[in-house]
Design an enzyme around this catalytic site. Structure first.
Site, PDB file in Angstrom:
ATOM      1  N   ASN A 162      -0.157 -22.675  25.244  1.00 23.18           N
ATOM      2  CA  ASN A 162       0.211 -21.829  26.388  1.00 23.18           C
ATOM      3  C   ASN A 162       0.495 -22.612  27.672  1.00 23.18           C
ATOM      4  OD1 ASN A 162      -2.411 -22.537  26.890  1.00 23.18           O
ATOM      5  ND2 ASN A 162      -3.269 -20.483  26.609  1.00 23.18           N
ATOM      6  N   GLU A 214     -14.674 -29.893  36.088  1.00 26.39           N
ATOM      7  CA  GLU A 214     -13.472 -30.462  35.486  1.00 26.39           C
ATOM      8  C   GLU A 214     -12.885 -31.590  36.351  1.00 26.39           C
ATOM      9  OE1 GLU A 214     -11.087 -26.969  34.636  1.00 26.39           O
ATOM     10  OE2 GLU A 214     -12.573 -26.240  33.191  1.00 26.39           O
ATOM     11  N   PHE A 226     -11.622 -22.252  15.848  1.00 21.96           N
ATOM     12  CA  PHE A 226     -10.267 -22.712  16.177  1.00 21.96           C
ATOM     13  C   PHE A 226     -10.257 -24.021  16.957  1.00 21.96           C
ATOM     14  CE2 PHE A 226     -11.537 -19.371  19.212  1.00 21.96           C
ATOM     15  CZ  PHE A 226     -11.461 -20.054  20.420  1.00 21.96           C
ATOM     16  N   ARG A 231       2.814 -18.595  31.709  1.00 19.23           N
ATOM     17  CA  ARG A 231       2.693 -18.339  30.269  1.00 19.23           C
ATOM     18  C   ARG A 231       3.645 -17.229  29.836  1.00 19.23           C
ATOM     19  NH1 ARG A 231      -3.943 -18.872  30.204  1.00 19.23           N
ATOM     20  NH2 ARG A 231      -4.037 -21.118  29.782  1.00 19.23           N
ATOM     21  N   HIS A 273      -3.267 -25.180  31.884  1.00 15.26           N
ATOM     22  CA  HIS A 273      -4.705 -24.908  32.037  1.00 15.26           C
ATOM     23  C   HIS A 273      -5.017 -24.804  33.528  1.00 15.26           C
ATOM     24  CE1 HIS A 273      -9.082 -25.359  31.799  1.00 15.26           C
ATOM     25  NE2 HIS A 273      -8.949 -26.154  32.852  1.00 15.26           N
ATOM     26  N   ARG A 317      -4.904 -19.138  38.390  1.00 18.28           N
ATOM     27  CA  ARG A 317      -5.136 -18.351  37.165  1.00 18.28           C
ATOM     28  C   ARG A 317      -4.147 -17.175  37.102  1.00 18.28           C
ATOM     29  NH1 ARG A 317      -8.338 -20.194  32.997  1.00 18.28           N
ATOM     30  NH2 ARG A 317      -8.609 -18.008  32.451  1.00 18.28           N
ATOM     31  N   TYR A 328     -13.681 -28.888  27.033  1.00 17.64           N
ATOM     32  CA  TYR A 328     -13.840 -27.600  26.347  1.00 17.64           C
ATOM     33  C   TYR A 328     -15.225 -27.498  25.706  1.00 17.64           C
ATOM     34  CZ  TYR A 328      -8.907 -26.108  26.796  1.00 17.64           C
ATOM     35  OH  TYR A 328      -7.692 -25.681  27.257  1.00 17.64           O
ATOM     36  N   LYS A 363      -0.092 -28.852  29.490  1.00 24.12           N
ATOM     37  CA  LYS A 363      -0.486 -29.220  28.137  1.00 24.12           C
ATOM     38  C   LYS A 363       0.696 -29.869  27.391  1.00 24.12           C
ATOM     39  CE  LYS A 363      -3.933 -25.491  27.924  1.00 24.12           C
ATOM     40  NZ  LYS A 363      -4.453 -24.340  27.112  1.00 24.12           N
TER      41      LYS A 363
HETATM   42  P1  DAT Z   1      -7.787 -20.162  29.156  1.00 18.35           P
HETATM   43  O1  DAT Z   1      -6.938 -21.362  28.812  1.00 18.35           O
HETATM   44  O2  DAT Z   1      -6.921 -18.963  29.476  1.00 18.35           O
HETATM   45  O3  DAT Z   1      -8.828 -20.431  30.202  1.00 18.35           O
HETATM   46  P2  DAT Z   1      -9.945 -20.284  27.193  1.00 18.35           P
HETATM   47  O4  DAT Z   1     -10.652 -21.167  28.159  1.00 18.35           O
HETATM   48  O5  DAT Z   1     -10.669 -19.100  26.661  1.00 18.35           O
HETATM   49  O6  DAT Z   1      -8.553 -19.739  27.813  1.00 18.35           O
HETATM   50  O7  DAT Z   1      -9.474 -21.128  25.931  1.00 18.35           O
HETATM   51  C1  DAT Z   1      -8.944 -22.424  26.095  1.00 18.35           C
HETATM   52  C2  DAT Z   1      -7.725 -22.592  25.209  1.00 18.35           C
HETATM   53  O8  DAT Z   1      -8.086 -22.506  23.842  1.00 18.35           O
HETATM   54  C3  DAT Z   1      -6.680 -21.483  25.399  1.00 18.35           C
HETATM   55  O9  DAT Z   1      -5.795 -21.759  26.471  1.00 18.35           O
HETATM   56  C4  DAT Z   1      -5.996 -21.468  24.083  1.00 18.35           C
HETATM   57  C5  DAT Z   1      -7.091 -21.827  23.083  1.00 18.35           C
HETATM   58  N1  DAT Z   1      -7.703 -20.621  22.502  1.00 18.35           N
HETATM   59  C6  DAT Z   1      -8.569 -19.773  23.128  1.00 18.35           C
HETATM   60  N2  DAT Z   1      -8.935 -18.769  22.309  1.00 18.35           N
HETATM   61  C7  DAT Z   1      -8.279 -18.979  21.131  1.00 18.35           C
HETATM   62  C8  DAT Z   1      -8.221 -18.300  19.876  1.00 18.35           C
HETATM   63  N3  DAT Z   1      -8.930 -17.186  19.655  1.00 18.35           N
HETATM   64  N4  DAT Z   1      -7.441 -18.824  18.908  1.00 18.35           N
HETATM   65  C9  DAT Z   1      -6.731 -19.958  19.112  1.00 18.35           C
HETATM   66  N5  DAT Z   1      -6.742 -20.672  20.250  1.00 18.35           N
HETATM   67  C10 DAT Z   1      -7.489 -20.177  21.256  1.00 18.35           C
HETATM   68 MG    MG Z   2     -10.511 -21.697  30.158  1.00 20.19          MG
END
Ligand code: DAT
Ligand code: MG
Length: 138
Positions: free
Chosen positions: A117, A131, A58, A103, A120, A86, A50, A10
């Site tokens: 973080n 994806e 958010f 991370r 991805h 992961r 996403y 990222k």
């Molecule tokens: P991951 O990246 O671990 O698969 P995710 O798919 O649930 O997590 O979310 C995608 C990204 O969105 C994540 O890396 C960071 C951001 N994100 C997720 N939940 C969030 C939250 N509650 N507040 C702010 N950013 C968030």
């Molecule tokens: Mg995810």
């Protein structure tokens, strides 16, 4: 099982000069980097990627962050690479990500806005297929 996953470094990872370290971790584990491309993310790509988060409060924070600079996108392959990557990434929240994970070793805790973080990775075989199609059209 031999499989492919989609991964991304990222904007925070690229800005902080962590591309080599992240790719090195994949190579250390003997995963193959099958494809690699640095690019700016468009709104369209981000919303496709996403799709499950577009309605979240958010999401605008995520969009601002994810379009703040170039990302490095790639396809990695190897046995159980989806789950392995992961595990190597660590959990979503940098505060909870264990040391030893990407991370846990590199991400900063966020005071507000989107969680930043570093990396991805696809979370299932279905996500990986989806994806890889979105980002590499294959
Ligand atoms: P991951 O990246 O671990 O698969 P995710 O798919 O649930 O997590 O979310 C995608 C990204 O969105 C994540 O890396 C960071 C951001 N994100 C997720 N939940 C969030 C939250 N509650 N507040 C702010 N950013 C968030
Ligand atoms: Mg995810």
């Amino acid at each position: 099982m031999q499989e492919q996953t989609f991964f991304m470094i990222k904007p925070d990872g690229v800005k902080r000069g962590l591309v080599g370290k992240v790719l090195g971790r994949l190579e250390n584990r003997d995963f193959r980097i099958e494809d690699l491309q640095m690019r700016m993310i468009t709104r369209e790509l981000l919303e496709a990627h996403y799709a499950d988060l577009v309605d979240k409060s958010f999401f605008e924070g995520i969009a601002t962050f994810m379009m703040s600079g170039p990302v490095v996108t790639g396809i990695a392959s190897g046995p159980d690479v989806i789950k392995s990557w992961r595990t190597m990434m660590g959990v979503t929240d940098p505060v909870l990500a264990l040391p030893g994970t990407i991370r846990g070793d590199f991400a900063r805790a966020q005071e507000n806005g989107a969680i930043q973080n570093i990396v991805h990775g696809s979370d299932s075989p279905e996500s990986a297929r989806r994806e890889i199609q979105i980002w590499f059209g294959k």
